[in-house]
Design a protein around this motif. Structure first.
Motif, short mmCIF file in Angstrom:
data_model
loop_
_atom_site.label_atom_id
_atom_site.label_comp_id
_atom_site.label_asym_id
_atom_site.label_seq_id
_atom_site.Cartn_x
_atom_site.Cartn_y
_atom_site.Cartn_z
N PRO A 7 0.80 -1.22 0.00
CA PRO A 7 0.00 0.00 0.00
C PRO A 7 0.83 1.28 0.00
O PRO A 7 0.33 2.35 -0.33
CB PRO A 7 -0.85 -0.10 1.27
CG PRO A 7 -0.30 -1.22 2.05
CD PRO A 7 0.56 -2.05 1.17
N ARG A 8 2.11 1.17 0.33
CA ARG A 8 2.99 2.34 0.31
C ARG A 8 3.57 2.61 -1.08
O ARG A 8 4.14 3.67 -1.32
CB ARG A 8 4.12 2.15 1.31
CG ARG A 8 3.63 2.03 2.75
CD ARG A 8 4.72 1.54 3.63
NE ARG A 8 5.03 0.16 3.21
CZ ARG A 8 5.89 -0.64 3.78
NH1 ARG A 8 6.56 -0.22 4.82
NH2 ARG A 8 6.09 -1.86 3.34
N ALA A 9 3.41 1.66 -2.00
CA ALA A 9 3.98 1.81 -3.34
C ALA A 9 3.04 2.61 -4.24
O ALA A 9 1.82 2.43 -4.19
CB ALA A 9 4.24 0.44 -3.96
N ASP A 10 3.62 3.46 -5.07
CA ASP A 10 2.80 4.25 -5.99
C ASP A 10 2.25 3.41 -7.14
O ASP A 10 1.14 3.62 -7.58
CB ASP A 10 3.62 5.39 -6.59
CG ASP A 10 3.90 6.49 -5.58
OD1 ASP A 10 3.22 6.53 -4.54
OD2 ASP A 10 4.80 7.30 -5.84
N THR A 11 3.06 2.47 -7.63
CA THR A 11 2.62 1.77 -8.83
C THR A 11 2.81 0.26 -8.78
O THR A 11 2.07 -0.46 -9.41
CB THR A 11 3.31 2.35 -10.09
OG1 THR A 11 2.70 1.76 -11.25
CG2 THR A 11 4.79 2.08 -10.09
N THR A 12 3.77 -0.27 -8.08
CA THR A 12 4.08 -1.69 -8.15
C THR A 12 2.95 -2.52 -7.56
O THR A 12 2.56 -2.33 -6.42
CB THR A 12 5.39 -1.98 -7.40
OG1 THR A 12 6.43 -1.21 -8.00
CG2 THR A 12 5.74 -3.46 -7.47
N GLY A 13 2.43 -3.46 -8.37
CA GLY A 13 1.37 -4.33 -7.89
C GLY A 13 0.83 -5.22 -8.97
O GLY A 13 1.16 -5.08 -10.16
N SER A 80 1.57 -3.72 -12.71
CA SER A 80 2.44 -2.58 -12.93
C SER A 80 3.76 -2.84 -12.21
O SER A 80 3.77 -3.11 -11.00
CB SER A 80 1.79 -1.30 -12.38
OG SER A 80 2.64 -0.19 -12.59
N ASN A 81 4.85 -2.80 -12.96
CA ASN A 81 6.19 -2.97 -12.42
C ASN A 81 6.35 -4.30 -11.68
O ASN A 81 7.16 -4.41 -10.77
CB ASN A 81 6.55 -1.80 -11.51
CG ASN A 81 8.03 -1.70 -11.22
OD1 ASN A 81 8.86 -2.03 -12.06
ND2 ASN A 81 8.38 -1.26 -10.03
N LEU A 82 5.56 -5.29 -12.04
CA LEU A 82 5.63 -6.60 -11.39
C LEU A 82 5.03 -7.62 -12.34
O LEU A 82 3.82 -7.61 -12.58
CB LEU A 82 4.83 -6.58 -10.08
CG LEU A 82 4.74 -7.89 -9.31
CD1 LEU A 82 6.11 -8.29 -8.79
CD2 LEU A 82 3.77 -7.75 -8.14
#
Length: 97
Positions: A7-13, A80-82
């Motif tokens: 939840p602290r990441a802007d985009t990674t998920g 995203s990014n993952l």
């Protein structure tokens, strides 16, 4: 639904939804993704897989979506990014194996 995200990441998920989808509507949806959004499709593992990647609008990372349909089951993953190698294949093996 499966959500992998800090939840602290802007985009990674990564978000995966597994749902029932009849053949006609599923193939119409996949064909529409090809025709209107530039997805590529092929037929591995006795099903239809469509996918597309692009650069995130805000960050210099890859975003993407992979869909796999077989026997009225649709596996739809947006990320995203993952993008873990073999992720969709392992879901397919667990469902249809």
């Amino acid at each position: 639904m499966c959500i992998w995200r800090d939840p602290r990441a802007d985009t990674t998920g990564l978000v995966t939804v597994i749902a029932r989808k009849d053949r006609g509507p599923a193939l119409d949806m996949l064909n529409d993704l090809v025709n209107t959004q530039g997805f590529s499709c092929y037929t591995p593992d006795e099903g239809t897989r469509c996918e597309k990647t692009w650069i995130n609008d805000t960050y210099p990372v890859n975003d993407g979506r992979t869909l796999f349909w077989r026997d009225d089951v649709l596996v739809d993953t947006q990320y995203s990014n993952l993008a873990p190698t073999g992720y969709t294949a392992s879901i397919i093996a667990a469902i249809f194996g």
